[in-house]
Design a protein around this motif. Structure first.
Motif, PDB file in Angstrom:
ATOM      1  N   GLY A  86       0.661  -0.825   0.315  1.00 42.14           N
ATOM      2  CA  GLY A  86      -0.198   0.017   0.600  1.00 42.14           C
ATOM      3  C   GLY A  86       0.889   0.862  -0.371  1.00 42.14           C
ATOM      4  N   VAL A  87       2.481   1.701   0.121  1.00 38.30           N
ATOM      5  CA  VAL A  87       3.164   2.139   0.232  1.00 38.30           C
ATOM      6  C   VAL A  87       3.395   3.111  -1.751  1.00 38.30           C
ATOM      7  CG1 VAL A  87       5.413   3.131   0.138  1.00 38.30           C
ATOM      8  CG2 VAL A  87       4.366   2.040   1.792  1.00 38.30           C
ATOM      9  N   PHE A  88       2.616   4.264  -1.960  1.00 35.48           N
ATOM     10  CA  PHE A  88       2.731   4.803  -3.032  1.00 35.48           C
ATOM     11  C   PHE A  88       2.763   5.410  -3.365  1.00 35.48           C
ATOM     12  CE2 PHE A  88      -0.712   6.134  -1.185  1.00 35.48           C
ATOM     13  CZ  PHE A  88      -1.669   7.393  -1.953  1.00 35.48           C
ATOM     14  N   LEU A  89       3.319   6.549  -4.360  1.00 37.46           N
ATOM     15  CA  LEU A  89       3.147   7.979  -5.022  1.00 37.46           C
ATOM     16  C   LEU A  89       2.988   8.420  -6.442  1.00 37.46           C
ATOM     17  CD1 LEU A  89       6.553   8.554  -6.902  1.00 37.46           C
ATOM     18  CD2 LEU A  89       7.493   7.926  -4.797  1.00 37.46           C
ATOM     19  N   VAL A  90       2.606   9.595  -6.780  1.00 40.30           N
ATOM     20  CA  VAL A  90       2.236   9.734  -8.200  1.00 40.30           C
ATOM     21  C   VAL A  90       3.158  10.846  -8.497  1.00 40.30           C
ATOM     22  CG1 VAL A  90       0.294  10.684  -9.610  1.00 40.30           C
ATOM     23  CG2 VAL A  90       0.066   8.681  -7.447  1.00 40.30           C
ATOM     24  N   GLY A 119       1.034  11.907 -19.696  1.00 35.88           N
ATOM     25  CA  GLY A 119       0.703  10.716 -19.015  1.00 35.88           C
ATOM     26  C   GLY A 119       1.211  11.232 -16.951  1.00 35.88           C
ATOM     27  N   PHE A 120       0.764  10.223 -15.885  1.00 34.85           N
ATOM     28  CA  PHE A 120       1.428   9.952 -14.563  1.00 34.85           C
ATOM     29  C   PHE A 120       1.718   8.102 -14.645  1.00 34.85           C
ATOM     30  CE2 PHE A 120      -1.400  14.476 -15.109  1.00 34.85           C
ATOM     31  CZ  PHE A 120      -0.258  15.104 -14.725  1.00 34.85           C
ATOM     32  N   VAL A 121       2.433   8.309 -13.101  1.00 32.38           N
ATOM     33  CA  VAL A 121       1.891   6.678 -13.219  1.00 32.38           C
ATOM     34  C   VAL A 121       1.978   6.611 -11.397  1.00 32.38           C
ATOM     35  CG1 VAL A 121       3.940   5.032 -13.075  1.00 32.38           C
ATOM     36  CG2 VAL A 121       4.028   6.416 -14.760  1.00 32.38           C
ATOM     37  N   LEU A 122       1.245   5.455 -11.176  1.00 34.68           N
ATOM     38  CA  LEU A 122       1.148   5.149 -10.004  1.00 34.68           C
ATOM     39  C   LEU A 122       2.391   4.509  -9.431  1.00 34.68           C
ATOM     40  CD1 LEU A 122      -0.449   5.465  -7.054  1.00 34.68           C
ATOM     41  CD2 LEU A 122      -2.404   4.419  -8.096  1.00 34.68           C
ATOM     42  N   SER A 123       2.743   4.449  -8.433  1.00 33.83           N
ATOM     43  CA  SER A 123       3.847   3.550  -8.201  1.00 33.83           C
ATOM     44  C   SER A 123       3.514   3.240  -6.916  1.00 33.83           C
ATOM     45  CB  SER A 123       5.401   3.774  -8.457  1.00 33.83           C
ATOM     46  OG  SER A 123       5.462   4.715  -9.392  1.00 33.83           O
ATOM     47  N   LEU A 124       2.989   1.494  -7.079  1.00 34.85           N
ATOM     48  CA  LEU A 124       2.418   1.247  -5.643  1.00 34.85           C
ATOM     49  C   LEU A 124       3.009  -0.689  -5.113  1.00 34.85           C
ATOM     50  CD1 LEU A 124      -0.141   0.421  -3.169  1.00 34.85           C
ATOM     51  CD2 LEU A 124      -1.066  -0.616  -5.613  1.00 34.85           C
ATOM     52  N   CYS A 125       3.806  -0.229  -3.916  1.00 35.05           N
ATOM     53  CA  CYS A 125       4.447  -1.717  -3.081  1.00 35.05           C
ATOM     54  C   CYS A 125       3.191  -2.706  -2.940  1.00 35.05           C
ATOM     55  CB  CYS A 125       5.418  -0.925  -2.448  1.00 35.05           C
ATOM     56  SG  CYS A 125       5.845  -2.765  -1.384  1.00 35.05           S
ATOM     57  N   HIS A 126       3.764  -4.003  -3.608  1.00 40.00           N
ATOM     58  CA  HIS A 126       2.540  -5.101  -3.545  1.00 40.00           C
ATOM     59  C   HIS A 126       3.462  -6.262  -3.435  1.00 40.00           C
ATOM     60  CE1 HIS A 126      -0.422  -7.393  -2.752  1.00 40.00           C
ATOM     61  NE2 HIS A 126      -0.645  -7.889  -3.504  1.00 40.00           N
ATOM     62  N   LYS A 179       7.563  -5.196  -3.733  1.00 45.61           N
ATOM     63  CA  LYS A 179       7.409  -5.002  -5.231  1.00 45.61           C
ATOM     64  C   LYS A 179       7.116  -4.323  -5.817  1.00 45.61           C
ATOM     65  CE  LYS A 179       8.733 -10.383  -6.352  1.00 45.61           C
ATOM     66  NZ  LYS A 179       8.589 -10.920  -7.165  1.00 45.61           N
ATOM     67  N   VAL A 180       7.546  -3.410  -6.595  1.00 42.78           N
ATOM     68  CA  VAL A 180       7.199  -2.020  -6.836  1.00 42.78           C
ATOM     69  C   VAL A 180       6.618  -1.965  -7.943  1.00 42.78           C
ATOM     70  CG1 VAL A 180       7.536   0.674  -7.154  1.00 42.78           C
ATOM     71  CG2 VAL A 180       8.902  -0.837  -5.134  1.00 42.78           C
ATOM     72  N   LYS A 181       5.218  -2.013  -8.759  1.00 42.50           N
ATOM     73  CA  LYS A 181       4.574  -1.998  -9.065  1.00 42.50           C
ATOM     74  C   LYS A 181       4.462  -0.467 -10.135  1.00 42.50           C
ATOM     75  CE  LYS A 181       2.785  -6.504  -8.796  1.00 42.50           C
ATOM     76  NZ  LYS A 181       2.007  -7.641  -8.773  1.00 42.50           N
ATOM     77  N   HIS A 182       4.357  -0.357 -11.361  1.00 38.93           N
ATOM     78  CA  HIS A 182       4.058   1.287 -12.215  1.00 38.93           C
ATOM     79  C   HIS A 182       2.470   0.890 -12.721  1.00 38.93           C
ATOM     80  CE1 HIS A 182       7.935   2.595 -10.460  1.00 38.93           C
ATOM     81  NE2 HIS A 182       8.192   0.886 -10.530  1.00 38.93           N
TER      82      HIS A 182
END
Length: 523
Positions: free
Chosen positions: A444-448, A457-464, A467-470
Motif C-alpha cells: 500500500g505504500v505509493f506515490l504519483v 501522462g502520470f504514473v502511480l507507483s505502488l508497493c505490493h 515489489k514496486v509496480k507502476h
C-alpha cells in the motif's frame, strides 16, 4: 664583616651542615669561603596571621572562567578517547545535525538522554509535519554504504558519540512504514521454511501466533536459512546454512547439519548493530542487492571487522532483519510500539492524515438508508451495498461530466494535484523504487509522479508483496471534458485527487488499496 654577618643570619639545621662539611674536606676552597643554600625547616604555627587575613579578605572574589581546565575529571580534552568523540556527559547539551532526504539539514541542541523518538517529535513540530509513529531517525554511513533505523528508545547522543571523527556519517529524518509491521496481524515476515524448527510441534502456527508466543513466553523463534557470506581474507562469497539462536548466529560447515560439531560461531548480536547494505554490488561485490551487515561495537571505522551477508530475495532479508531485532531488543520493541500507539490516542490534536493507513479489521459496512445508521453483518448484504455504492459513484461522476465545459477544464483543477504530498513531480523510475524501498516495502505504500515516456501522462507507483509496480494514468478528453483513467476509460476520474481517494477505499484494478504515501519534508 659582611660574610660573617651573612653566616650569622643563616642557621644550618642540626646534622645537615656537618654532613656537608665532612664530604667537602680536602676538596676545593676552605669551608669558610664556600656558601651553599641549605633547606630551611619551617615549623607550623597555629597562630593566625592577623596582618594577612584582612588583606586577603579585601580582594574581590573573581570566579574561574575555565573550571574544566582545573578539574581533569570533567575536562573533555583530557578524557576524550582518541578513537572517537567520547561518551556523552550527563547534564550537558549536545549538538545533533539531522538531514532530510532532499539534502537540507537542521541542527538541534539536545540533552544526553534524548531518544530517537523524542528527536523525531521535535522535528515533526518544527517542520509542521503530520505526526504518526512511522517517522524515524536513520543512521547513515555513506563511506560504508550502510544504514539502519534507530529504535525509539536508543539515545541519539550515544549513537553519535560512537562515530569516528571525520567520517561521513549522519542522521536522516524520514518515514519508515515497516518499523512496526512486525506486530501487525496481517504481516507474514517469517516463512515456514525459515522457522521450520519452531513449527515442528504445530505446523499451522501463523505469524500472529508466533509473535504472540514470543510476547507471552519471551522465547524467540529459531530462524534458519541459506545466506551468502563474504570471507574476511578474500573478496569471495560462499553459501552457508545459518541458524539464529539465543546464544548467537551460527553457520554450518557441512550442508544443513545442525550437529554441534559442524556449527561455527559467527556473531554476537548483543554486541553489534545490524545495517542494510545500500550499494552492495558497487562497494562489496554482493551477488544480489539484498545485502546486510553485522557491525560490532568495537569496529569504529573501515571495512575491516564488518561481517557481510547477502540473501537471495527481499523477503528473506526482511525475515532476517526482523529476527535480529527480536533477538537483540526483545520486549523493548513491543513496548516502543505500544507507546507510539498511546501517543496517538492521548493527543487529540495529533490527527492522522486522510491517507493514513487503517486496518481492515477496523472498517465495517454501514447502512444509512434509514433514519439511523446500522452495521451490516451479513456478508452477502455487504457485497450488495458495495456494488450499489460503486454504481452511485459512477452516476456521481457522470453527473459531474454533464456540467458545462467552462466549469470543468479550469487550470486550478488540472494542477491541483501538485499541492498534494503524494505527488513527486518528475522523478525517474529508479529513484521511485529507491524512495519506496527506503521508506518501507509495505503493501500500500505509493506515490504519483509524472510519466517520462508520455509527456501528458502520470504514473502511480505502488508497493505490493515487497515489489514496486507502476500503473500508467492517461488523460483523455471527451466532449470537451478532461478525465483520467487507468483502465482504458472504464473508470474515469475528474482529477488525480479523486483517483487517489477512490483507491484508498476501493482496490479497483490495483492489487491492494492505497495505504501510505511517500513524502519528503524539508528541514
Amino acid at each position: 664583616m659582611d660574610g660573617g654577618a651573612q653566616q650569622s643570619c643563616i642557621r644550618d639545621p642540626p646534622g645537615v651542615g656537618s654532613v656537608e662539611q665532612e664530604g667537602d674536606v680536602g676538596e676545593g676552597p676552605p669551608a669558610t669561603d664556600l656558601r651553599r643554600s641549605q633547606p630551611l625547616f619551617i615549623h607550623s604555627s597555629s597562630r593566625p596571621l592577623s596582618e594577612e587575613e584582612p588583606r586577603a579578605s579585601s580582594l574581590p572574589n573573581i570566579p574561574n572562567p575555565f573550571p574544566e581546565l582545573c578539574s581533569p575529571s570533567n575536562s573533555p580534552i583530557l578524557n576524550s578517547p582518541p578513537g572517537g568523540q567520547g561518551p556523552p556527559r550527563e547534564g550537558a547539551c549536545h549538538l545533533v545535525k539531522v538531514f532530510s532526504e532532499d539534502g537540507s539539514c537542521r541542527s538541534l541542541e539536545v540533552s544526553a538522554g534524548t531518544t530517537a523518538r523524542q528527536l523525531c517529535e521535535m522535528l515533526v513540530q518544527r517542520t509542521h509535519a503530520l505526526y504518526d509513529h512511522s517517522w524515524a531517525l536513520v543512521e547513515l554511513h555513506q563511506h560504508l554504504a550502510l544504514e539502519r533505523c534507530l529504535e525509539d528508545h536508543e539515545s541519539v547522543v550515544e549513537v553519535q558519540s560512537a562515530w569516528p571523527l571525520g567520517a561521513d556519517s549522519r542522521f536522516v529524518f524520514r518515514k519508515n512504514f515497516a518499523k512496526y509491521e512486525l506486530f501487525k496481524s496481517n504481516a507474514s515476515l517469517f516463512p515456514e521454511v525459515m522457522v521450520s524448527s519452531c513449527l515442528e510441534a504445530n505446523k499451522s502456527m501463523a505469524h500472529s501466533e508466533l509473535i504472540q508466543n514470543f510476547l507471552n513466553s519471551g522465547s524467540c523463534p529459531e530462524v534458519q536459512g541459506f545466506l551468502q557470506l563474504r570471507e574476511a581474507s578474500r573478496k569471495v562469497w560462499k553459501r552457508f546454512y545459518f541458524s539464529l539462536r539465543r546464544s548467537g548466529l551460527y553457520y554450518s560447515t557441512k550442508g544443513t547439519s545442525k550437529d554441534p560439531r559442524h556449527l561455527q560461531y559467527f556473531a554476537d548480536l548483543t554486541e553489534s548493530n545490524i545495517y542494510y547494505v545500500t550499494q552492495g554490488k558497487k562497494h562489496y561485490g554482493t551477488p544480489t542487492e539484498f545485502g546486510f551487515c553485522i557491525k560490532p561495537y568495537k569496529v569504529r571505522s573501515g571495512v575491516k571487522g564488518l561481517k557481510l551477508l547477502c540473501s537471495e530475495d527481499e523477503q528473506s532479508r526482511t525475515c532476517w532483519m526482523a529476527a535480529f531485532r527480536l533477538f537483540k531488543y526483545g520486549m523493548q520493541l513491543y513496548r516502543n510500539y505500544q507507546q507510539a500507539q498511546a501517543r496517538l490516542s492521548q493527543h487529540p490534536w495529533i490527527t492522522p492524515t486522510p491517507l493514513q493507513s487503517v486496518s481492515d479489521s477496523a472498517l465495517v459496512a454501514m447502512d444509512f438508508s434509514g433514519c439511523t445508521g446500522r452495521v451490516i453483518e451479513n456478508p452477502s448484504e455487504v457485497l450488495t451495498a458495495v456494488l450499489e455504492e460503486a454504481q452511485a459513484w459512477r452516476k456521481k461522476t457522470t453527473h459531474r461530466y454533464s456540467l458545462p465545459a467552462a466549469c470543468q477544464s479550469s487550470p486550478l483543477s488540472a494542477a491541483i494535484h501538485r499541492t498534494q504530498p503524494w505527488f513527486h513531480g518528475r522523478i525517474s523510475r529508479e529513484d521511485t523504487q529507491q524512495l519506496i524501498g527506503r521508506q518501507g516495502l509495505v503493501d500500500g505504500v505509493f506515490l504519483v509522479r509524472e510519466s517520462q515516456r508520455n509527456p501528458k501522462g502520470f504514473v502511480l507507483s505502488l508497493c505490493h508483496l515487497q515489489k514496486v509496480k507502476h500503473y500508467l494514468i492517461l488523460p483523455s478528453e471527451e466532449e470537451g471534458r478532461l478525465y483520467f483513467t487507468m483502465d482504458d476509460g472504464q473508470t474515469r476520474f475528474a482529477d488525480l485527487i479523486q483517483l487517489v481517494e477512490f483507491h484508498q477505499i476501493n482496490r479497483g484494478i490495483l492489487p491492494c488499496k492505497l495505504r501510505h504515501y511517500c513524502t519528503c519534508v524539508a528541514l
